[in-house]
Structure formats: C-alpha cells, structure tokens
Design an enzyme around this catalytic site. Structure first.
Site, PDB file in Angstrom:
ATOM      1  N   GLY A  23     -16.393   2.382   3.546  1.00  0.00           N
ATOM      2  CA  GLY A  23     -15.216   3.254   3.433  1.00  0.00           C
ATOM      3  C   GLY A  23     -14.312   2.899   2.271  1.00  0.00           C
ATOM      4  O   GLY A  23     -13.120   3.230   2.275  1.00  0.00           O
ATOM      5  N   HIS A  76      -6.888  -5.818   2.092  1.00  0.00           N
ATOM      6  CA  HIS A  76      -5.744  -5.266   2.817  1.00  0.00           C
ATOM      7  C   HIS A  76      -5.176  -6.372   3.701  1.00  0.00           C
ATOM      8  O   HIS A  76      -5.932  -7.114   4.337  1.00  0.00           O
ATOM      9  CB  HIS A  76      -6.185  -4.135   3.750  1.00  0.00           C
ATOM     10  CG  HIS A  76      -6.799  -2.950   3.075  1.00  0.00           C
ATOM     11  ND1 HIS A  76      -6.101  -1.794   2.823  1.00  0.00           N
ATOM     12  CD2 HIS A  76      -8.053  -2.723   2.606  1.00  0.00           C
ATOM     13  CE1 HIS A  76      -6.904  -0.904   2.249  1.00  0.00           C
ATOM     14  NE2 HIS A  76      -8.096  -1.445   2.107  1.00  0.00           N
ATOM     15  N   HIS A 113     -10.221  -5.182  -3.402  1.00  0.00           N
ATOM     16  CA  HIS A 113      -8.898  -5.403  -2.825  1.00  0.00           C
ATOM     17  C   HIS A 113      -9.037  -5.867  -1.386  1.00  0.00           C
ATOM     18  O   HIS A 113      -9.941  -5.449  -0.671  1.00  0.00           O
ATOM     19  CB  HIS A 113      -8.028  -4.143  -2.889  1.00  0.00           C
ATOM     20  CG  HIS A 113      -8.700  -2.909  -2.377  1.00  0.00           C
ATOM     21  ND1 HIS A 113      -9.633  -2.218  -3.113  1.00  0.00           N
ATOM     22  CD2 HIS A 113      -8.577  -2.233  -1.205  1.00  0.00           C
ATOM     23  CE1 HIS A 113     -10.058  -1.163  -2.427  1.00  0.00           C
ATOM     24  NE2 HIS A 113      -9.440  -1.162  -1.255  1.00  0.00           N
ATOM     25  N   ASP A 144       0.847  -1.195   0.000  1.00  0.00           N
ATOM     26  CA  ASP A 144       0.000   0.000   0.000  1.00  0.00           C
ATOM     27  C   ASP A 144       0.884   1.248   0.000  1.00  0.00           C
ATOM     28  O   ASP A 144       1.902   1.305   0.678  1.00  0.00           O
ATOM     29  CB  ASP A 144      -0.911  -0.007   1.233  1.00  0.00           C
ATOM     30  CG  ASP A 144      -2.064   0.964   1.098  1.00  0.00           C
ATOM     31  OD1 ASP A 144      -3.207   0.514   0.910  1.00  0.00           O
ATOM     32  OD2 ASP A 144      -1.818   2.192   1.168  1.00  0.00           O
TER      33      ASP A 144
END
Ligand code: AMP
Length: 118
Positions: free
Chosen positions: A97, A106, A104, A33
C-alpha cells in the site's frame, strides 16, 4: 523500481514544497503527515534517494541506516510519546500500500492504535 526524483518527499527534501518539520539532520528529515490517520502522525524519511526499505537496506551506508533508525526513537521522544507508546510502520510496494515512492516510516501515536492490520 527506479527512484523518481519528482516524488513529493523528494520535493520536500529539496525545499520545493513546505512541511511541518519536526526534526532534521544530515541524513534524516521528519515532519507531520499532511493527512493524519491518528492524533499524532509523523513521518521519518532518509534524505538519500531510496524507493523503499528494501532499496535502502541494499544501498544505504551503515551511517544512514543507523541515523534513520535512531531518528525514529528521537522523533518519538520529541513528540512526547515514548512512555505511552506508539506504532511504527513502513509500507513497501503495491501490496504494502505504498503511495509515495521514497522510503518513509510512519509514527502513529496519541491514542490507542487498535488492530494491527485492518
Ligand atoms: P504511504 O501510503 O505509506 O506511501 O504513505 C504516504 C503518506 O504520505 C500518506 O500518509 C500521506 O498522507 C503522506 N503525504 C503525502 N503528501 C504529503 C505532504 N506533502 N506532506 C506530508 N505528508 C504527505
């Protein structure tokens, strides 16, 4: 929501924007990221055009679904965090959010995660 071919992850998949790649195969790409929220913050994404997890589960092939899930564990092993633990999260839609409209996951790791939701 229709898939936006110009979202930032679509550009990364096409190689138009660089990324710090961790892993890639025919169906999956993983990279660090750009704005890490923990000591280790990786992303795992399908190469196919899916807005979010719901879209993916509706439209993706079984092969794509299996490959994406397996990649999460594989990337965690590449990151060396399997034994210590880590957190996997996918934001979906407005209330979730989600900022980038390409599915994706995280992977957060490298330190204690703290509260599940702040
Ligand atoms: P989300 O809020 O779940 O949609 O998360 C989007 C994530 O994408 C955020 O953690 C961003 O820091 C990350 N991000 C945005 N642009 C890039 C990029 N060019 N390379 C890597 N990560 C990115």
């Amino acid at each position: 929501m229709p898939y936006d071919k110009n979202n930032i992850f679509a550009k990364i998949i096409r190689g138009e924007i660089p990324c710090k790649k961790i892993f890639e195969n025919d169906h999956v790409l993983s990279f660090h990221d750009i704005n890490p929220q923990k000591k280790i913050h990786a992303l795992v994404i399908p190469k196919g055009e899916y807005v979010d997890l719901d879209d993916f589960n509706k439209k993706a092939s079984e092969k794509e679904i299996i490959e994406l899930h397996k990649a999460i564990s594989y990337v965690s092993s590449l990151l060396g965090v399997t034994n210590k633990g880590y957190r996997v999260l996918s934001n979906i839609g407005l209330d979730g959010g989600q900022e980038v409209p390409h599915l994706h996951f995280h992977i957060f790791a490298g330190e204690k995660m703290g509260k599940m939701v702040v």
